[in-house]
Design an enzyme around this catalytic site. Structure first.
Site, PDB file in Angstrom:
ATOM      1  N   HIS A  43       0.837  -1.213   0.000  1.00 46.66           N
ATOM      2  CA  HIS A  43       0.000   0.000   0.000  1.00 46.66           C
ATOM      3  C   HIS A  43       0.868   1.258   0.000  1.00 46.66           C
ATOM      4  CE1 HIS A  43      -3.676   2.332   1.312  1.00 46.66           C
ATOM      5  NE2 HIS A  43      -2.702   3.175   1.663  1.00 46.66           N
ATOM      6  N   GLU A  44       1.830   1.318   0.908  1.00 47.59           N
ATOM      7  CA  GLU A  44       2.666   2.520   1.028  1.00 47.59           C
ATOM      8  C   GLU A  44       3.615   2.671  -0.154  1.00 47.59           C
ATOM      9  OE1 GLU A  44       1.831   4.664   3.056  1.00 47.59           O
ATOM     10  OE2 GLU A  44       0.526   3.425   4.318  1.00 47.59           O
ATOM     11  N   HIS A  47       1.849   4.452  -2.954  1.00 45.82           N
ATOM     12  CA  HIS A  47       1.936   5.917  -2.836  1.00 45.82           C
ATOM     13  C   HIS A  47       3.305   6.415  -3.308  1.00 45.82           C
ATOM     14  CE1 HIS A  47      -1.828   6.436  -0.763  1.00 45.82           C
ATOM     15  NE2 HIS A  47      -1.468   5.727   0.285  1.00 45.82           N
ATOM     16  N   ASP A 137      -5.865   8.273   3.983  1.00 44.23           N
ATOM     17  CA  ASP A 137      -6.068   8.634   2.582  1.00 44.23           C
ATOM     18  C   ASP A 137      -7.410   9.331   2.371  1.00 44.23           C
ATOM     19  OD1 ASP A 137      -3.627   7.527   1.954  1.00 44.23           O
ATOM     20  OD2 ASP A 137      -4.454   5.574   1.428  1.00 44.23           O
TER      21      ASP A 137
END
Length: 288
Positions: A43-44, A47, A137
């Protein structure tokens, strides 16, 4: 692929996470923690990969005892479209993670219980991250929405107010449904502290936005949005009307008629370089 692998140098593991890993091993919950960490890392990195694509300055990709965060050294002057993509790049990773897990499960490379747990964790993290609470988010999406409509300070404050309200609802909900879930209360405490810190830093955040706007290059700004002011208005009050994604010609009026015009950089120069922090717009006109 090489660019994505280069992001590993930004990875930071919080010391307390090692304690959590040790406790997970001791209590027989290492598999669950490993699944969670894998999902959070992807997930990170989603980004960070999007940010790297747009040449954002990445500070670090931190793995915390209760989640993760991709920290950027950007202060609200990137195009709104870019930021939207960077924000959504995290939640979108869960789509292929669930799809990949379903494929592995279909060919019997992933057991049914691991597949169900993996999908459950993905959906849990996805839904949680989209809550309208800063710095999740969802909270960043709210800030982005307000930023497209309002001046930066107003958008920032409204985001914090909505986040506080949403966090209160979140805590009340779990007060009745899971009052003894320690993990939930740790996360809620972290969010509450983050919001308190963000509120205390409101003015500092705005100053960073203005400084980067003054010293940075903004060839991407295409929207001209004039700000009509009276010559008696204070400089700082006019700066408070600056909005993301917009270039502001300053139209100066005296007794209802136009007296002159200033470029926004002239106001920023007067504030940061000339130190005219208490000046009125009429005083600045005579400088130029």
């Amino acid at each position: 692929m090489i660019k994505i692998l280069s992001l590993v140098k930004y990875l930071y593991i919080h010391p307390l996470l090692w304690v959590v890993i040790g406790l997970a091993i001791a209590t027989g919950h290492f598999r669950e923690l490993l699944l969670l960490l894998c999902i959070i890392i992807v997930h990170e990195f989603g980004h960070a990969a999007a940010a790297a694509h747009y040449n954002w300055r990445i500070k670090r990709i931190a793995l915390l005892p209760f989640g993760g965060v991709a920290e950027m050294d950007e202060h609200g002057n990137r195009p709104l479209r870019e930021e939207l993509i960077v924000i959504l790049a995290g939640p979108l990773q869960h789509v292929w993670l669930i799809g990949g897990a379903a494929l592995l499960h279909s060919v019997s490379w992933m057991s049914a219980d691991v597949f169900q747990l993996f999908v459950h964790y993905n959906l849990m993290i996805l839904v949680f991250n989209l809550l309208p609470i800063w710095p999740l988010d969802g909270g960043k999406l709210i800030f982005l929405f307000y930023s497209s409509k309002l001046p930066f300070p107003a958008a920032h404050k409204k985001t914090i107010y909505l986040s506080i309200s949403s966090l209160a609802v979140f805590m009340i909900f779990f007060l009745f449904t899971g009052p003894f879930n320690l993990n939930i209360w740790i996360v809620a405490a972290f969010l509450a502290f983050s919001l308190y810190y963000e509120w205390k830093q409101t003015r500092y955040t705005f100053m960073r936005f203005l400084l980067q706007r003054y010293y940075g290059k903004h060839t991407d700004i295409r929207i001209l949005k004039p700000i009509v002011v009276d010559e008696k208005d204070k400089l700082i009050d006019v700066l408070d009307q600056f909005q993301r994604g917009c270039k502001h010609p300053i139209v100066i009026e005296q007794d209802g008629s136009e007296k002159g015009m200033l470029d926004e950089n002239e106001l920023l120069h007067a504030y940061f370089s000339e130190k005219l922090v208490t000046a009125k717009i009429g005083d600045i006109v005579y400088l130029y």
